[in-house]
Design a protein around this motif. Structure first.
Motif, PDB file in Angstrom:
ATOM      1  N   GLY A 266       0.839  -1.183   0.000  1.00  0.00           N
ATOM      2  CA  GLY A 266       0.000   0.000   0.000  1.00  0.00           C
ATOM      3  C   GLY A 266       0.877   1.236   0.000  1.00  0.00           C
ATOM      4  O   GLY A 266       2.109   1.157   0.100  1.00  0.00           O
ATOM      5  N   LYS A 267       0.248   2.388  -0.110  1.00  0.00           N
ATOM      6  CA  LYS A 267       1.009   3.633  -0.107  1.00  0.00           C
ATOM      7  C   LYS A 267       1.775   3.767   1.202  1.00  0.00           C
ATOM      8  O   LYS A 267       1.236   3.539   2.285  1.00  0.00           O
ATOM      9  N   ASP A 268       3.069   4.098   1.107  1.00  0.00           N
ATOM     10  CA  ASP A 268       3.989   4.274   2.230  1.00  0.00           C
ATOM     11  C   ASP A 268       4.386   2.954   2.886  1.00  0.00           C
ATOM     12  O   ASP A 268       4.986   2.948   3.963  1.00  0.00           O
ATOM     13  N   GLY A 269       4.082   1.829   2.223  1.00  0.00           N
ATOM     14  CA  GLY A 269       4.468   0.536   2.773  1.00  0.00           C
ATOM     15  C   GLY A 269       5.898   0.159   2.423  1.00  0.00           C
ATOM     16  O   GLY A 269       6.494   0.694   1.479  1.00  0.00           O
ATOM     17  N   TYR A 270       6.460  -0.775   3.214  1.00  0.00           N
ATOM     18  CA  TYR A 270       7.817  -1.274   2.989  1.00  0.00           C
ATOM     19  C   TYR A 270       7.757  -2.773   2.723  1.00  0.00           C
ATOM     20  O   TYR A 270       6.977  -3.500   3.353  1.00  0.00           O
ATOM     21  N   SER A 271       8.593  -3.236   1.831  1.00  0.00           N
ATOM     22  CA  SER A 271       8.583  -4.651   1.455  1.00  0.00           C
ATOM     23  C   SER A 271       9.496  -5.463   2.363  1.00  0.00           C
ATOM     24  O   SER A 271      10.394  -4.913   3.010  1.00  0.00           O
ATOM     25  N   PRO A 272       9.300  -6.777   2.401  1.00  0.00           N
ATOM     26  CA  PRO A 272      10.340  -7.649   2.952  1.00  0.00           C
ATOM     27  C   PRO A 272      11.525  -7.651   1.987  1.00  0.00           C
ATOM     28  O   PRO A 272      11.493  -6.966   0.956  1.00  0.00           O
ATOM     29  N   LEU A 273      12.561  -8.408   2.296  1.00  0.00           N
ATOM     30  CA  LEU A 273      13.682  -8.509   1.361  1.00  0.00           C
ATOM     31  C   LEU A 273      13.197  -9.116   0.046  1.00  0.00           C
ATOM     32  O   LEU A 273      12.469 -10.110   0.047  1.00  0.00           O
ATOM     33  N   VAL A 274      13.597  -8.497  -1.050  1.00  0.00           N
ATOM     34  CA  VAL A 274      13.224  -8.987  -2.379  1.00  0.00           C
ATOM     35  C   VAL A 274      14.497  -9.438  -3.086  1.00  0.00           C
ATOM     36  O   VAL A 274      15.382  -8.623  -3.363  1.00  0.00           O
ATOM     37  N   ALA A 275      14.593 -10.738  -3.349  1.00  0.00           N
ATOM     38  CA  ALA A 275      15.784 -11.290  -3.999  1.00  0.00           C
ATOM     39  C   ALA A 275      15.581 -11.340  -5.509  1.00  0.00           C
ATOM     40  O   ALA A 275      14.542 -11.794  -5.993  1.00  0.00           O
ATOM     41  N   THR A 276      16.572 -10.836  -6.250  1.00  0.00           N
ATOM     42  CA  THR A 276      16.566 -10.927  -7.715  1.00  0.00           C
ATOM     43  C   THR A 276      17.920 -11.481  -8.158  1.00  0.00           C
ATOM     44  O   THR A 276      18.804 -11.732  -7.330  1.00  0.00           O
ATOM     45  N   ASP A 277      18.086 -11.651  -9.457  1.00  0.00           N
ATOM     46  CA  ASP A 277      19.366 -12.150  -9.981  1.00  0.00           C
ATOM     47  C   ASP A 277      20.501 -11.164  -9.753  1.00  0.00           C
ATOM     48  O   ASP A 277      21.672 -11.531  -9.898  1.00  0.00           O
ATOM     49  N   TYR A 278      20.157  -9.919  -9.404  1.00  0.00           N
ATOM     50  CA  TYR A 278      21.182  -8.881  -9.287  1.00  0.00           C
ATOM     51  C   TYR A 278      21.475  -8.485  -7.843  1.00  0.00           C
ATOM     52  O   TYR A 278      22.453  -7.794  -7.581  1.00  0.00           O
ATOM     53  N   GLY A 279      20.606  -8.891  -6.926  1.00  0.00           N
ATOM     54  CA  GLY A 279      20.831  -8.533  -5.539  1.00  0.00           C
ATOM     55  C   GLY A 279      19.534  -8.446  -4.763  1.00  0.00           C
ATOM     56  O   GLY A 279      18.479  -8.922  -5.214  1.00  0.00           O
ATOM     57  N   TYR A 280      19.627  -7.804  -3.584  1.00  0.00           N
ATOM     58  CA  TYR A 280      18.480  -7.700  -2.683  1.00  0.00           C
ATOM     59  C   TYR A 280      17.962  -6.262  -2.646  1.00  0.00           C
ATOM     60  O   TYR A 280      18.743  -5.309  -2.579  1.00  0.00           O
ATOM     61  N   TYR A 281      16.642  -6.149  -2.667  1.00  0.00           N
ATOM     62  CA  TYR A 281      15.994  -4.845  -2.588  1.00  0.00           C
ATOM     63  C   TYR A 281      15.127  -4.756  -1.341  1.00  0.00           C
ATOM     64  O   TYR A 281      14.516  -5.749  -0.920  1.00  0.00           O
ATOM     65  N   ILE A 282      15.071  -3.557  -0.791  1.00  0.00           N
ATOM     66  CA  ILE A 282      14.049  -3.202   0.193  1.00  0.00           C
ATOM     67  C   ILE A 282      13.294  -2.029  -0.415  1.00  0.00           C
ATOM     68  O   ILE A 282      13.876  -0.973  -0.688  1.00  0.00           O
ATOM     69  N   ILE A 283      12.008  -2.222  -0.651  1.00  0.00           N
ATOM     70  CA  ILE A 283      11.222  -1.267  -1.433  1.00  0.00           C
ATOM     71  C   ILE A 283      10.318  -0.437  -0.531  1.00  0.00           C
ATOM     72  O   ILE A 283       9.664  -0.974   0.372  1.00  0.00           O
ATOM     73  N   HIS A 284      10.278   0.846  -0.803  1.00  0.00           N
ATOM     74  CA  HIS A 284       9.327   1.746  -0.140  1.00  0.00           C
ATOM     75  C   HIS A 284       8.368   2.274  -1.203  1.00  0.00           C
ATOM     76  O   HIS A 284       8.799   2.874  -2.192  1.00  0.00           O
ATOM     77  N   MET A 285       7.067   2.036  -1.003  1.00  0.00           N
ATOM     78  CA  MET A 285       6.071   2.495  -1.961  1.00  0.00           C
ATOM     79  C   MET A 285       5.687   3.943  -1.659  1.00  0.00           C
ATOM     80  O   MET A 285       5.143   4.245  -0.601  1.00  0.00           O
ATOM     81  N   ILE A 286       5.983   4.826  -2.586  1.00  0.00           N
ATOM     82  CA  ILE A 286       5.645   6.240  -2.431  1.00  0.00           C
ATOM     83  C   ILE A 286       4.231   6.510  -2.931  1.00  0.00           C
ATOM     84  O   ILE A 286       3.443   7.205  -2.294  1.00  0.00           O
ATOM     85  N   ASP A 287       3.895   5.950  -4.092  1.00  0.00           N
ATOM     86  CA  ASP A 287       2.552   6.127  -4.661  1.00  0.00           C
ATOM     87  C   ASP A 287       2.239   4.889  -5.495  1.00  0.00           C
ATOM     88  O   ASP A 287       2.939   4.601  -6.466  1.00  0.00           O
TER      89      ASP A 287
END
Length: 342
Positions: A266-287
């Protein structure tokens, strides 16, 4: 005496060769590329339009060489090189502006003092660029630029008058475009890479380095969950990378794993660790429901409809002109570095 005669003969031959060379250049410049209702249009009249495509192409050529190790100009699209496509667009543009400017004059349309001042500013800006020497060498002098810029301005003004009564059903266009197809997600993220990018080559890190990256990513995420913000985390961990990433579902420049994880937020939410072939992301949803791309799609669709209706009007006008293209000459012209050095 014999030596003097030889020297004189050499000078004579050089003079003849120079006169032939000069006549050849002059002849090439004086040979019309297009004849439009008896008016001869020379290569000089093409130089501004050539400059416009070469100015854009110059930067794209650098980008293609740096990123793909190939030439932008010689890349192909729909069975045609981009050099050929650019050349076709130049020819079409020159003919169109000649016709529109001619129609403007026949219908009493003129440039205002303000519009003339704007074209003069355009000429000065181009002449002040780092390419001035190359432009002058190509023959794109201030006078040639002034003539071409004023023709473009006059043609554009007449086009505006020609299309002012065009009816475009914007509501119908809006109804034809599904907002969900262009729903844009605006995000920011922290990134911990598990690959090394060097000389445009992606190489995976060692298993040990990947494990260290995983531990760091988990540690950062734990601190985020405890209330530590992105700014503080970036100050604490120098190996963290920060990016703004915006996408519409299906965009190829954002990993599928990233998109799927982000779309759950949702808006302003944060993700768990997201693993991809290139590395790990932590995502913050702005909109998670930006309409920017949707509005851009609407504008593009309206513009496309206007272009379509203008093309129909222009084709009817163009059909009233007798146009002859000197392909024997035009085919010898190679777009890419006529006005702008590569």
């Amino acid at each position: 005496m014999k030596r003097r005669k030889t020297l004189a003969a050499t000078i004579t031959l050089l003079s003849i060769a120079l006169s032939i060379y000069t006549a050849g250049c002059s002849g090439a410049r004086q040979e019309p590329v297009v004849t439009l209702d008896g008016k001869s249009i020379y290569l000089e009249d093409f130089l501004y339009d050539i400059y416009l495509v070469e100015a854009d192409g110059s930067q794209l050529e650098k980008d293609y060489q740096a990123n793909f190790n190939c030439s932008y100009w010689d890349s192909t699209h729909n069975g045609m090189t981009l050099r050929e496509a650019a050349k076709n667009s130049v020819l079409a543009s020159v003919v169109m502006y000649e016709i529109l400017a001619d129609q403007a004059e026949k219908n009493g349309v003129q440039l205002s003092d303000e519009e003339l001042n704007e074209t003069a500013a355009t000429v000065n800006s181009i002449q002040s660029s780092s390419w001035k020497e190359s432009l002058d060498k190509a023959g794109l002098t201030s006078d040639v630029l002034k003539k071409a810029c004023e023709m473009h301005a006059l043609g554009d003004k007449y086009r505006t008058q020609l299309t002012k009564d065009i009816y475009i059903d914007e509501n119908a266009i809006r109804d034809s475009i599904d907002p969900e197809d262009y729903r844009e997600y605006i995000t920011e993220c922290l990134f911990i890479p598990t690959v090394l990018l060097e000389d445009n080559t992606v190489s995976p890190l060692s298993e040990g380095e990947k494990a260290s990256a995983r531990r760091l990513a988990q540690k950062v995420h734990n601190k985020l969950s405890s209330g530590t913000g992105f700014d503080r985390l970036l100050n604490q961990y120098s190996s963290l990378q920060y990016y703004n990433r915006n996408f519409v579902y299906g965009d190829t420049n954002v990993e599928a794993e990233y998109q799927e994880a982000a779309m759950l937020l949702g808006k302003d939410g944060y993700s768990p660790l997201v693993a991809t072939d290139y590395g790990y992301y932590i995502i913050h949803m702005i909109d998670n429901n930006s309409t920017t791309r949707y509005e851009q799609a609407l504008e593009a669709a309206v513009a496309a409809e206007e272009d379509k209706q203008f093309a129909a009007l222009y084709d009817r006008i163009k059909d009233s002109y007798n146009i002859t293209i000197n392909f024997d000459y035009w085919d010898t012209i190679r777009i890419g570095s006529i006005t702008v050095p590569q």
